[in-house]
Design a protein around this motif. Structure first.
Motif, PDB file in Angstrom:
ATOM      1  N   LYS A  66       0.922  -1.461  -0.023  1.00  0.00           N
ATOM      2  CA  LYS A  66      -0.044   0.054   0.023  1.00  0.00           C
ATOM      3  C   LYS A  66       0.785   1.225  -0.101  1.00  0.00           C
ATOM      4  CE  LYS A  66      -3.874  -2.006   2.323  1.00  0.00           C
ATOM      5  NZ  LYS A  66      -4.529  -1.731   3.708  1.00  0.00           N
ATOM      6  N   PHE A  67       1.839   1.121   0.451  1.00  0.00           N
ATOM      7  CA  PHE A  67       2.957   2.513   0.631  1.00  0.00           C
ATOM      8  C   PHE A  67       3.896   2.369  -0.537  1.00  0.00           C
ATOM      9  CE2 PHE A  67       1.127   2.304   4.711  1.00  0.00           C
ATOM     10  CZ  PHE A  67       0.674   3.495   5.013  1.00  0.00           C
ATOM     11  N   GLY A  68       3.900   1.488  -1.465  1.00  0.00           N
ATOM     12  CA  GLY A  68       4.789   1.290  -2.554  1.00  0.00           C
ATOM     13  C   GLY A  68       6.054   0.744  -2.410  1.00  0.00           C
ATOM     14  N   ILE A  69       6.021  -0.189  -1.408  1.00  0.00           N
ATOM     15  CA  ILE A  69       7.476  -0.996  -0.902  1.00  0.00           C
ATOM     16  C   ILE A  69       7.004  -2.403  -1.584  1.00  0.00           C
ATOM     17  CG2 ILE A  69       8.804  -1.749   0.881  1.00  0.00           C
ATOM     18  CD1 ILE A  69       7.638   0.489   2.449  1.00  0.00           C
ATOM     19  N   PRO A  70       7.772  -2.585  -2.724  1.00  0.00           N
ATOM     20  CA  PRO A  70       7.589  -3.923  -3.170  1.00  0.00           C
ATOM     21  C   PRO A  70       8.362  -5.147  -2.544  1.00  0.00           C
ATOM     22  CG  PRO A  70       9.091  -2.758  -4.645  1.00  0.00           C
ATOM     23  CD  PRO A  70       8.604  -1.836  -3.497  1.00  0.00           C
ATOM     24  N   CYS A  71       7.350  -6.131  -2.100  1.00  0.00           N
ATOM     25  CA  CYS A  71       8.087  -7.000  -1.179  1.00  0.00           C
ATOM     26  C   CYS A  71       7.348  -8.358  -1.417  1.00  0.00           C
ATOM     27  CB  CYS A  71       8.234  -6.756   0.150  1.00  0.00           C
ATOM     28  SG  CYS A  71       6.359  -6.454   0.932  1.00  0.00           S
ATOM     29  N   CYS A  72       8.044  -9.680  -1.091  1.00  0.00           N
ATOM     30  CA  CYS A  72       7.306 -10.719  -1.058  1.00  0.00           C
ATOM     31  C   CYS A  72       7.468 -11.419   0.276  1.00  0.00           C
ATOM     32  CB  CYS A  72       8.110 -11.890  -2.156  1.00  0.00           C
ATOM     33  SG  CYS A  72       9.933 -11.817  -1.714  1.00  0.00           S
ATOM     34  N   GLU A  77       2.820 -22.282   4.406  1.00  0.00           N
ATOM     35  CA  GLU A  77       1.499 -22.828   3.617  1.00  0.00           C
ATOM     36  C   GLU A  77       1.434 -22.562   2.218  1.00  0.00           C
ATOM     37  OE1 GLU A  77      -1.403 -20.351   5.831  1.00  0.00           O
ATOM     38  OE2 GLU A  77      -1.070 -21.262   7.638  1.00  0.00           O
ATOM     39  N   LEU A  78       2.561 -22.013   1.582  1.00  0.00           N
ATOM     40  CA  LEU A  78       2.534 -21.870   0.344  1.00  0.00           C
ATOM     41  C   LEU A  78       2.955 -23.286  -0.421  1.00  0.00           C
ATOM     42  CD1 LEU A  78       4.335 -18.098  -0.132  1.00  0.00           C
ATOM     43  CD2 LEU A  78       1.965 -18.942  -0.706  1.00  0.00           C
ATOM     44  N   PRO A  79       2.617 -23.364  -1.711  1.00  0.00           N
ATOM     45  CA  PRO A  79       3.208 -24.546  -2.370  1.00  0.00           C
ATOM     46  C   PRO A  79       4.678 -24.619  -2.497  1.00  0.00           C
ATOM     47  CG  PRO A  79       1.321 -23.866  -3.417  1.00  0.00           C
ATOM     48  CD  PRO A  79       1.523 -22.700  -2.495  1.00  0.00           C
ATOM     49  N   ALA A  80       5.159 -25.936  -2.786  1.00  0.00           N
ATOM     50  CA  ALA A  80       6.736 -25.883  -2.822  1.00  0.00           C
ATOM     51  C   ALA A  80       7.132 -25.006  -4.040  1.00  0.00           C
ATOM     52  CB  ALA A  80       7.400 -27.192  -2.766  1.00  0.00           C
ATOM     53  N   ALA A  84       9.687 -22.035  -4.188  1.00  0.00           N
ATOM     54  CA  ALA A  84      10.968 -21.687  -4.846  1.00  0.00           C
ATOM     55  C   ALA A  84      10.941 -20.573  -5.990  1.00  0.00           C
ATOM     56  CB  ALA A  84      11.097 -22.940  -5.635  1.00  0.00           C
ATOM     57  N   HIS A  85       9.920 -20.336  -6.399  1.00  0.00           N
ATOM     58  CA  HIS A  85       9.857 -19.109  -7.256  1.00  0.00           C
ATOM     59  C   HIS A  85       9.921 -17.664  -6.613  1.00  0.00           C
ATOM     60  CE1 HIS A  85       8.476 -16.796 -10.937  1.00  0.00           C
ATOM     61  NE2 HIS A  85       7.568 -16.181 -10.163  1.00  0.00           N
ATOM     62  N   ILE A  86       9.328 -17.363  -5.519  1.00  0.00           N
ATOM     63  CA  ILE A  86       9.578 -16.509  -4.686  1.00  0.00           C
ATOM     64  C   ILE A  86      11.211 -16.145  -4.201  1.00  0.00           C
ATOM     65  CG2 ILE A  86       9.136 -15.414  -2.268  1.00  0.00           C
ATOM     66  CD1 ILE A  86       6.190 -16.728  -2.468  1.00  0.00           C
ATOM     67  N   LEU A  87      11.977 -17.272  -4.040  1.00  0.00           N
ATOM     68  CA  LEU A  87      13.145 -17.366  -3.560  1.00  0.00           C
ATOM     69  C   LEU A  87      13.999 -16.844  -4.762  1.00  0.00           C
ATOM     70  CD1 LEU A  87      13.821 -20.456  -1.305  1.00  0.00           C
ATOM     71  CD2 LEU A  87      14.100 -18.011  -0.731  1.00  0.00           C
ATOM     72  N   GLN A  88      13.808 -17.355  -6.019  1.00  0.00           N
ATOM     73  CA  GLN A  88      14.385 -17.069  -7.446  1.00  0.00           C
ATOM     74  C   GLN A  88      14.241 -15.750  -7.502  1.00  0.00           C
ATOM     75  OE1 GLN A  88      12.718 -19.596 -10.163  1.00  0.00           O
ATOM     76  NE2 GLN A  88      13.963 -21.242  -9.494  1.00  0.00           N
ATOM     77  N   GLU A  89      13.223 -15.103  -7.460  1.00  0.00           N
ATOM     78  CA  GLU A  89      12.833 -13.547  -7.605  1.00  0.00           C
ATOM     79  C   GLU A  89      13.297 -12.617  -6.510  1.00  0.00           C
ATOM     80  OE1 GLU A  89       8.534 -13.281  -7.624  1.00  0.00           O
ATOM     81  OE2 GLU A  89       8.369 -13.414  -9.824  1.00  0.00           O
ATOM     82  N   PHE A  90      13.419 -13.227  -5.351  1.00  0.00           N
ATOM     83  CA  PHE A  90      14.455 -12.518  -4.518  1.00  0.00           C
ATOM     84  C   PHE A  90      15.815 -12.430  -4.803  1.00  0.00           C
ATOM     85  CE2 PHE A  90      16.690 -12.242  -0.336  1.00  0.00           C
ATOM     86  CZ  PHE A  90      16.169 -11.032   0.020  1.00  0.00           C
ATOM     87  N   ASN A  91      16.432 -13.633  -5.044  1.00  0.00           N
ATOM     88  CA  ASN A  91      17.721 -13.587  -5.567  1.00  0.00           C
ATOM     89  C   ASN A  91      18.168 -12.941  -6.690  1.00  0.00           C
ATOM     90  OD1 ASN A  91      18.504 -15.288  -3.251  1.00  0.00           O
ATOM     91  ND2 ASN A  91      17.882 -17.308  -4.260  1.00  0.00           N
ATOM     92  N   ARG A  92      17.078 -12.919  -7.745  1.00  0.00           N
ATOM     93  CA  ARG A  92      17.402 -12.034  -8.945  1.00  0.00           C
ATOM     94  C   ARG A  92      17.381 -10.588  -8.641  1.00  0.00           C
ATOM     95  NH1 ARG A  92      13.475 -15.647 -12.372  1.00  0.00           N
ATOM     96  NH2 ARG A  92      12.319 -13.799 -12.130  1.00  0.00           N
ATOM     97  N   GLY A  93      16.935 -10.269  -7.561  1.00  0.00           N
ATOM     98  CA  GLY A  93      16.828  -8.687  -7.432  1.00  0.00           C
ATOM     99  C   GLY A  93      15.326  -8.044  -7.662  1.00  0.00           C
ATOM    100  N   ILE A  94      14.315  -9.019  -8.069  1.00  0.00           N
ATOM    101  CA  ILE A  94      12.954  -8.509  -8.238  1.00  0.00           C
ATOM    102  C   ILE A  94      12.419  -7.834  -7.097  1.00  0.00           C
ATOM    103  CG2 ILE A  94      10.502  -9.103  -8.798  1.00  0.00           C
ATOM    104  CD1 ILE A  94      12.092 -11.107 -11.091  1.00  0.00           C
ATOM    105  N   TYR A  95      12.811  -8.488  -5.831  1.00  0.00           N
ATOM    106  CA  TYR A  95      12.467  -7.905  -4.575  1.00  0.00           C
ATOM    107  C   TYR A  95      13.489  -7.690  -3.726  1.00  0.00           C
ATOM    108  CZ  TYR A  95       7.806  -9.652  -5.925  1.00  0.00           C
ATOM    109  OH  TYR A  95       6.511 -10.002  -6.622  1.00  0.00           O
ATOM    110  N   ASP A  96      13.667  -6.586  -2.900  1.00  0.00           N
ATOM    111  CA  ASP A  96      14.631  -6.090  -2.123  1.00  0.00           C
ATOM    112  C   ASP A  96      14.266  -6.566  -0.590  1.00  0.00           C
ATOM    113  OD1 ASP A  96      16.140  -5.204  -4.069  1.00  0.00           O
ATOM    114  OD2 ASP A  96      15.173  -2.978  -3.663  1.00  0.00           O
ATOM    115  N   TYR A  97      13.115  -6.804  -0.237  1.00  0.00           N
ATOM    116  CA  TYR A  97      12.620  -7.261   0.905  1.00  0.00           C
ATOM    117  C   TYR A  97      11.986  -8.527   0.726  1.00  0.00           C
ATOM    118  CZ  TYR A  97      13.701  -2.296   1.252  1.00  0.00           C
ATOM    119  OH  TYR A  97      14.500  -1.204   1.392  1.00  0.00           O
TER     120      TYR A  97
END
Length: 114
Positions: A66-72, A77-80, A84-97
Motif C-alpha cells: 500500500k505504501f509502494g514498497i515491493p516485497c514478497c 502454507e505456500l506450495p513448494a 521456490a519461485h519467490i526465492l528465485q525472484e528475491f535472488n534475482r533482485g526483483i524484490y529487495d525485501y
C-alpha cells in the motif's frame, strides 16, 4: 513506547557484509515501524524480515505494498513451487525485501517472531 535497537555487524572473509539488527516495539506499532524503516531507506537492500506466522507475513506484505514498497512473503502454507519461485525472484533482485514466517514446528519449540 520507547524502542530499543540492538545490532551486530560482521564481515565474512570471502563474502559480503552482513548485519543483524533487532527492533523491539509495541505490537500496535510494528507495521508502522517496519514501513518507516523501509520507506526512509534505513535498511539496506536485500533485507529479510522475520515474523511469527503466515498471517503476519501476508498482512505485512499487503501493508507495505500500500505504501509502494515491493516485497514478497515466504511461508510454509505456500506450495513448494511457489516458495521456490519467490526465492528465485528475491535472488534475482526483483524484490529487495522478503518477509519470512516462522515454521510452525519451530514456533512450537519456543522460538519467537515479530
Amino acid at each position: 513506547g520507547a524502542a530499543a535497537v540492538t545490532g551486530e555487524a560482521g564481515k565474512a572473509k570471502a563474502g559480503p557484509a552482513i548485519s543483524h539488527f533487532t527492533l523491539e516495539v509495541a505490537a500496535k506499532d510494528k507495521l508502522l515501524y517496519c514501513m518507516a524503516l523501509l520507506r526512509l531507506g534505513l535498511c539496506k537492500r536485500k533485507s529479510l524480515i522475520f515474523v511469527a506466522n503466515p498471517d503476519a507475513a501476508v498482512r505485512l506484505r499487503l501493508f507495505l505494498h500500500k505504501f509502494g514498497i515491493p516485497c514478497c512473503a515466504l511461508h510454509a502454507e505456500l506450495p513448494a513451487n511457489s516458495r521456490a519461485h519467490i526465492l528465485q525472484e528475491f535472488n534475482r533482485g526483483i524484490y529487495d525485501y522478503m518477509i519470512a514466517a516462522a515454521d510452525d514446528a519451530a514456533a512450537e519449540g519456543g522460538e519467537g517472531g515479530a
